[in-house]
Structures are given as structure tokens and as C-alpha cells.
Write an enzyme that holds these catalytic residues in place. Sequence first.
Site, mmCIF file in Angstrom:
data_model
loop_
_atom_site.group_PDB
_atom_site.id
_atom_site.type_symbol
_atom_site.label_atom_id
_atom_site.label_comp_id
_atom_site.label_asym_id
_atom_site.label_seq_id
_atom_site.Cartn_x
_atom_site.Cartn_y
_atom_site.Cartn_z
ATOM 1 N N ASP A 162 96.458 16.014 51.047
ATOM 2 C CA ASP A 162 96.175 17.413 51.393
ATOM 3 C C ASP A 162 95.470 18.146 50.249
ATOM 4 O O ASP A 162 95.948 19.178 49.763
ATOM 5 C CB ASP A 162 97.460 18.167 51.753
ATOM 6 N N GLU A 216 96.830 20.588 63.099
ATOM 7 C CA GLU A 216 97.392 21.214 61.903
ATOM 8 C C GLU A 216 96.360 21.298 60.797
ATOM 9 O O GLU A 216 95.200 20.944 60.979
ATOM 10 C CB GLU A 216 98.614 20.435 61.421
#
Length: 322
Positions: free
Chosen positions: A42, A209
Amino acid sequence: MKRPGLAALLAAAVAALLPTTAAADVTYPDPLPVTGRQIIHDPTVIRLKSGGYVAYSTGGVIGARLSKDLKHWQDAGNAFAEPPSWWYEYNDTGDPWAPDISYRSGKYWLYYAVSSWGSNHSAIGVATSPSGRPGTWTDHGKVFASERTDSWNAIDPALIRTDGKLWMAFGSYWTGIRMVELDRSTGKAREGAPVHHLATRPDAPYAVEGPDIVKHGRHYYLFASYDQCCSGVNSTYKIRVGRSASVTGPYVDSTGKPLLEGGGDLLLAGHGRYAGTGGQSVFRAKGHDWLAYHYYDAEDEGTPKLGLNKLHWTADGWPIAR
């Protein structure tokens, strides 16, 4: 019959001219070569005012990497020496997720989420730093939270400032991507601010997401990760994109299908050794827009590593990773 998106049309045209083994590489480009500390998950990247780049990520107490040239990366420890005490309200480990770094008002802002797997008892927090470097952050507590009674999940924050307002996109799985307006001075959610719905899929588990929103030309572009992360080489993460004339939507793909109905042009998917491409962010450097993401290296036991590609824009305003 469903019309294919622009990326699919380009891929089909190229595939018709090339051998089958080469078509996948053209459709889904490999990440640019990087060296040094490649392990990351991420990633959020920014060019520092002092020079060079910093990348923050899930892992550790917000793991940090530094680079002078976007090619060689070195481990720089963590954003924080230890978790702020309030994080433990949301998980037992004080483990933060999916940070987002930005610069405004003369300082760097780092947003992040604290939660536990499968729960939407979650919160997004914020810290500031004068330099953006690890070890210099001051935490300011909660920005926004979700509870088990909510239909959204307050994780995966992404900031965008536009037209004098500050917005935060966020969310995963629990009915998809949402957005809320923040107070520009505190960086926290405005009291009573409505929660806007930007993207979802028609069927559970929804599986959308990790949003990031950037403005290009007269449109806002919502990049999001679809499908399953965090399963090593079995991860099916892929990056899709839609756009809107308004930051709060509605977002549509190049065929006109709303992202609230499962739309989204496929920008990047796993291929070859690069499984589960996602957890993306977009940043500006060297006069270009760049896509940062992680992939799971099938030639290294599924270790998550840093992917970087330049973003190019078509004449009609759609991004292509190269």
C-alpha cells in the site's frame, strides 16, 4: 452486449499484431526496475521539498523508504517510534494500514487507518511533519471513524484539495468507496458532513477499496483496487479507474457505466511474476504523473514489492500505465 472500455480496445488491437506471449506485457506493463529495499505494501509516495522521495506503507509503525531518484530505495525505519495509545482501541497490535501523504499549508500530512481484519470498527488518523521524513511526525488523533452499525468502513484514506475544499475518499468492501469533507485547518472531518458514495459493486463482498483521486484537465479520476488482496501469489487485486466532472461524483468508466454499478476501466492487473497489483496511489514527479502500487512477486514466494509506472493520458483524457 457490453461495450469494451478504451484500455480493452487498445489491448485487443495490439494483441492482433503481436504474438500471444507478448500481448499480456503490452496490456499490463511491468513495473519499472527498482533496487534496494523493494518490500512494501500500500505505498504512498511524495517528492520532498528538501529533495528526494519518501514512500510510506502498511507494515511496521507505518514503514518508510527513501530514494534520491525513484530507482534505488533504502529502508528508513518507521514514521513513528511507537504506536499512539489510541490505536489500540481498534486492534491489539497498534498496526496501521494504507497511509496517504500530502503537502499543504507549509507542512506534510500523513493519514492512515487503524482496524482489524474483517471489522468495520475502524478509524482514520492524521499526523503532521515539517519535513515529511520518518521520525518527525506529530500525531493528532482521529479524523473519522466507523462502527459496526455503519454501512461503510473507515480505512484506506486518500486526500484531495480542490476549489477551496478538502476531501477524503476512503473505504473498502463495506459497500465500497465513500467520501467526506474535511476541515481545512484541523484536517479532520467536518461535524455533520454528509458521506458521499463513489463506487461499489452490485454483489457482496463488493471488493472495492484503496481509493485515490486526482484531477486531470476538467475531470476527477478515481483509482481503486478491485478484488482480493493480501493472499500472496493468489491475490487477484487489480486497479480500475473512472472519472467525474465533480469530485463527489458520479464517477463513470469510458463506456459510461457508473462505478456505483460496478463499472471501472481496467488500468493494471496481475501478469507473469507480478501478481495482485493494487494498493495504489498517484503522485507527481519529474513532470509526469506516476502510479505507485504493490505486487506479489511470484518469483520470490509472493513477497509484496514496490511497483512504479508512468501514467500517460489519451487524447480523450483517460490514463494508461506504461
